[in-house]
Design a protein around this motif. Sequence first.
Motif, PDB file in Angstrom:
ATOM      1  N   ASN A  96       2.464   1.513  -3.506  1.00  0.00           N
ATOM      2  CA  ASN A  96       1.343   2.100  -4.452  1.00  0.00           C
ATOM      3  C   ASN A  96       1.216   3.616  -4.240  1.00  0.00           C
ATOM      4  N   ARG A  97       1.202   3.938  -2.914  1.00  0.00           N
ATOM      5  CA  ARG A  97       1.164   5.672  -2.762  1.00  0.00           C
ATOM      6  C   ARG A  97       2.101   6.109  -3.443  1.00  0.00           C
ATOM      7  N   SER A 156       0.608  -1.250  -0.011  1.00  0.00           N
ATOM      8  CA  SER A 156       0.155  -0.165   0.150  1.00  0.00           C
ATOM      9  C   SER A 156       0.857   1.026  -0.218  1.00  0.00           C
ATOM     10  N   VAL A 205       4.019   5.098  -6.039  1.00  0.00           N
ATOM     11  CA  VAL A 205       3.662   5.124  -7.160  1.00  0.00           C
ATOM     12  C   VAL A 205       2.688   6.239  -7.915  1.00  0.00           C
ATOM     13  N   ARG A 206       1.814   6.326  -7.258  1.00  0.00           N
ATOM     14  CA  ARG A 206       0.695   7.621  -7.554  1.00  0.00           C
ATOM     15  C   ARG A 206       1.419   9.130  -7.515  1.00  0.00           C
ATOM     16  N   LYS A 207       2.218   9.077  -6.522  1.00  0.00           N
ATOM     17  CA  LYS A 207       3.111  10.210  -6.453  1.00  0.00           C
ATOM     18  C   LYS A 207       4.359  10.542  -7.646  1.00  0.00           C
ATOM     19  N   GLY A 208       4.440   9.444  -8.402  1.00  0.00           N
ATOM     20  CA  GLY A 208       5.283   9.374  -9.279  1.00  0.00           C
ATOM     21  C   GLY A 208       6.801   9.212  -9.049  1.00  0.00           C
ATOM     22  N   SER A 227       5.301   2.737 -12.095  1.00  0.00           N
ATOM     23  CA  SER A 227       4.113   2.163 -12.115  1.00  0.00           C
ATOM     24  C   SER A 227       4.087   0.801 -12.484  1.00  0.00           C
TER      25      SER A 227
END
Length: 283
Positions: A237-238, A234, A240-243, A247
């Motif tokens: 993935n957080r 988790s 990843v969402r921030k770049g 991904s």
Amino acid sequence: MPRRLKPRRTTFDWDRTPMHWIPDEPTATHVVNALHLLLPPGERWFIDVFREALPLVRDAELEVLMKGFMGQEGTHSVQHAVVLDHLAEAGLDGRPFVDRLEQVFHGPLGHHPPRRLPIPGREWLRLRLAVIAAIEHYTAVLGDWILGAHAFERAGADPTMLDLLRWHGAEEVEHRAVAYDVFVHLGGRGPARYVRRVTGFAIATVLLLWFWFWGAAYLMDADPHRPGGKYLVSDHNRAVRKGLLPSWGRLGAAIPRYLRPGFHPDQEGSMESALTYLAGRQR
């Protein structure tokens, strides 16, 4: 693919680089830091396998590229080992993990196949070259990603660490096709060569996932500022969402591209971006 590859002798000043070089992002920091664990022994293994393959190559231009590749990988290995020393001085010692990896590269993946696998020497070399070609596919994808990952600047990442990663990533894009071309040169013909390529890719994918996330979990647990920290998907993935991490979709999309029968690494990434970054560092 350039006709010549040269190792770029470079140094980095780590005096001001903190252990958590991406502020308030321990998971992203240590997932990336895991590369410092993997790369020194892994790239030394690449060089060992290439030395074994070099006398068999009957293409003068490819031989020159192989030597340039080996020089670049040797330089990468040294620079990432220096980062490991810097982290150890700060209290995060990755050497026990690296020692375990060395046992893998010199044992099951070493010059001779494991005793339980009755594989002829030439076939064992072909398989290891196929594994390296597949790993180099992934590193080229990651190198292309890091060159355009501007989220690191927005997150306040340490510029020295970012320069190391982008320098390395750019050279991975620059020499993206060498290991593949060596495998094609020595990997046989027809359907058998494709089977070897797919087999090597499967092995490389499992090894990378295992080593990378095992390394991240090791660093999270060993972090003296966060004792007993855990690697959590988790949190990954957080990031990843921030770049701050590539991904899953980007990594997953690299798989079918590599498995296409007509694939060649020259189709991957932006050579222009890589060479522009490297030229900018030399000014």
